[in-house]
Design an enzyme around this catalytic site. Structure first.
Site, PDB file in Angstrom:
ATOM      1  N   LYS A   1     120.245 -72.468  22.833  1.00  0.00           N
ATOM      2  CA  LYS A   1     120.750 -71.423  23.724  1.00  0.00           C
ATOM      3  C   LYS A   1     120.578 -71.894  25.169  1.00  0.00           C
ATOM      4  O   LYS A   1     119.578 -72.524  25.498  1.00  0.00           O
ATOM      5  CB  LYS A   1     119.973 -70.117  23.468  1.00  0.00           C
ATOM      6  CG  LYS A   1     120.511 -68.907  24.207  1.00  0.00           C
ATOM      7  CD  LYS A   1     119.738 -67.649  23.836  1.00  0.00           C
ATOM      8  CE  LYS A   1     120.223 -66.437  24.605  1.00  0.00           C
ATOM      9  NZ  LYS A   1     119.485 -65.210  24.267  1.00  0.00           N
TER      10      LYS A   1
ATOM     11  N   SER B   1     122.123 -61.312  22.952  1.00  0.00           N
ATOM     12  CA  SER B   1     122.733 -62.220  23.905  1.00  0.00           C
ATOM     13  C   SER B   1     122.903 -63.643  23.363  1.00  0.00           C
ATOM     14  O   SER B   1     123.614 -64.429  23.966  1.00  0.00           O
ATOM     15  CB  SER B   1     121.889 -62.265  25.176  1.00  0.00           C
ATOM     16  OG  SER B   1     120.614 -62.822  24.896  1.00  0.00           O
TER      17      SER B   1
ATOM     18  N   SER C   1     118.186 -59.918  20.896  1.00  0.00           N
ATOM     19  CA  SER C   1     119.206 -60.953  21.122  1.00  0.00           C
ATOM     20  C   SER C   1     119.319 -62.003  20.033  1.00  0.00           C
ATOM     21  O   SER C   1     120.191 -62.864  20.096  1.00  0.00           O
ATOM     22  CB  SER C   1     118.943 -61.660  22.449  1.00  0.00           C
ATOM     23  OG  SER C   1     119.245 -60.807  23.507  1.00  0.00           O
TER      24      SER C   1
END
Lengths: 446, 93
Positions: A40, A115, A139
């Site tokens: 990420k 997210s 997330s």
């Protein structure tokens, strides 16, 4: 087709990467040999652009690896790139992205969740893939649920936050998304562990979580929190959840209803704490030492305001300002401190439940992945309310895993299993047994 | 209720510039959000201590030893605002 070309091809269709690393090579042989790994974009990667999904870090190339990235490299993982995310993690749908908005491989008009949207997306379409992701308020679970993948958010402090571009320090937790429980367990075994560079990391031995992948649930007690099946949960999602409970029972688990009475206050407490911490964390982006900048003009406040106004997106500005307000003199006790006290009461709720049961189970998200045209009509409050099932365990810093439990309108539904602090092994055991029996994990075709 | 004057104040404290339309929009949104936050007032938190970290950590000490750190050149490599081995910034006062 070589793997990087395949990844680039998938990215063209799905917009799941902010940066693809075309030059990546495994450093050595290890437990991740043969796997591709994505990271990420909020984790620093030495020499590879790291933006946290924000224009304010558009050209930031770190000079070091985050601890979790270093661990992946030391086990021979081939890092293929940095996955798309909401700016600084501010979102539930990966729709607050300064770069590309990842598309759900099951239906390109729908969100991947957020997210860690890019991480969920690529894990749904690439075999033998492990995505290093991060959760603050849900997330990891949200994208896992929406993309039909497995997402594990470990105990707060189980994985080092060193080298993570912080959203909210007391909530941020590195974790894993993968196509199945075993791969997620392998990923967690590698990134977990004490790190002297993160004083909040937990100094406890890390078990080999893949050894918890067992199929018999005899002796396991599962609590079903009644507050997590309230009116706001889609009926189709609920019906898949109840079927999953039957499957868990058929494997030998005992289930019982439990109550978490503080649930009602979790969403507000979470957002107060998260925005308060975010507003202090993002104060450092001022255009001088690194990140996006402008010509030096005016005094410090004028210069920094120009840089921040130009490069922060709308949701980032909303959370920074709200967090500034909730910490302001005269309001701090009523909002920030009060929320911190409620957080303790939420933890106490969970601890009480875990005296009776081993793990808790609920749907992961109240809905299936929404369409982008539906998301664009949501107010900020409606947007935040989608986190209703994930914020309480995230506030409590307890571990959770989302595993696919069916399809509604051809979109994946997630089963959420939540455990006590450091009980990741129990979660993996329960999720693996369920996964093997339900046999619902299948990659999306694209 | 957060009025427009308060939005202007918190924007300034946050080092953000807002247009008059944005001030109006955020004033409405923040008022709605704070109204929702009011739910926490129902809770009697009397003797409860605030929880700053979900997992207790106690006096974590690190050994005092010399380790490698970034060189001046590396530390300055990410910015165009530098001069004679220092960061260059706008005037403070």
């Amino acid at each position: 087709m070589n793997i990087i070309n395949k990844v680039k091809d998938l990215d063209r269709k799905l917009d799941c990467f902010i940066t693809v690393d075309e030059k990546s090579k495994p450093l050595c042989e290890g437990k991740l040999s043969g796997y591709t790994v994505s990271v990420k974009d909020c984790f620093c990667t030495n020499g590879l652009r790291t933006t946290a999904g924000s224009k304010i870090l558009e050209n930031y190339i770190p000079l070091f690896d985050a601890t979790v990235v270093e661990k992946v490299k030391n086990e021979g993982g081939l890092i293929i790139g940095k996955t798309a995310m909401d700016e600084f993690g501010f979102g539930t749908f990966s729709a607050n992205c300064a770069y590309k908005i990842p598309k759900n491989p099951w239906d390109l008009n729908r969100s991947c969740g957020g997210s860690s949207g890019g991480a969920g997306c690529i894990s749904a379409v690439l075999e033998k893939h492990i995505a290093v992701a991060e959760s603050t308020g849900g997330s990891i679970s949200a994208p896992a649920s929406f993309t039909g993948t497995v997402g594990i958010t470990p105990t707060y402090g189980r994985c080092s936050r060193w080298g993570l571009l912080a959203y909210a320090n007391s909530l941020d937790k590195p974790g894993i998304i993968a196509g199945n429980v075993k791969d997620a367990a392998l990923g967690l075994s590698i990134i977990a562990g004490y790190d002297e560079k993160d004083s909040t990391s937990i100094n406890e031995k890390v078990p080999d979580y893949t050894k918890s992948c067992r199929t018999n649930l005899k002796g396991i007690k599962i609590g079903i929190p009644k507050e997590y099946l309230s009116e706001g949960i889609d009926e189709k999602v609920k019906s898949h959840f109840y079927k999953a409970v039957e499957t868990l029972e058929s494997l030998g688990a005992k289930t019982e209803k439990v109550s978490l009475p503080m649930t009602k206050y979790a969403l507000s407490s979470y957002y107060i704490i998260a925005v308060s911490e975010a507003s202090t964390n993002l104060a450092k982006y001022c255009g001088i030492r690194y990140g996006a900048t402008l010509p030096l003009k005016g005094n410090f406040d004028e210069f920094a305001s120009k840089v921040r106004t130009k490069y922060f997106g709308e949701e980032a500005k909303r959370r920074i300002m709200l967090g500034t307000f909730t910490r302001m003199s005269g309001y701090r006790d009523a909002y920030y401190l009060k929320a911190m006290k409620i957080r303790q009461m939420i933890i106490d709720d969970f601890k009480k439940a875990f005296k009776k049961v081993d793990v808790l189970a609920s749907p992961t998200m109240p809905v299936i992945a929404p369409r982008f045209d539906e998301i664009s009509k949501l107010t900020p409050l409606q947007n935040w309310a989608m986190d209703i099932l994930t914020v309480a365990p995230n506030l409590a810093g307890i571990p959770m895993i989302s595993v696919p439990c069916g399809f509604a309108d051809n979109m994946p539904v997630g089963l959420h299993i939540i455990g006590n602090h450091l009980d990741e092994s129990k979660l993996i055991h329960t999720a693996y047994a369920y996964e093997q029996k339900a046999n619902l994990n299948r990659g999306a075709e694209i | 209720m957060i009025d427009e004057k308060t939005v202007e104040h918190i924007a300034k404290a946050s080092r953000l510039e807002l247009s008059s339309d944005e001030i109006k929009k955020f004033s409405k949104q923040f008022s709605d959000i704070l109204k929702e936050f009011e739910v926490i007032d129902e809770v009697d938190t009397g003797k409860i201590n605030p929880c700053f970290h979900p997992v207790e950590t106690k006096n974590v000490m690190s050994e005092d030893r010399v380790t490698e750190c970034l060189s001046t050149k590396q530390a300055l490599s990410m910015t165009e605002h530098k001069e004679n081995g220092f960061f260059r910034g706008p005037k403070i006062i």
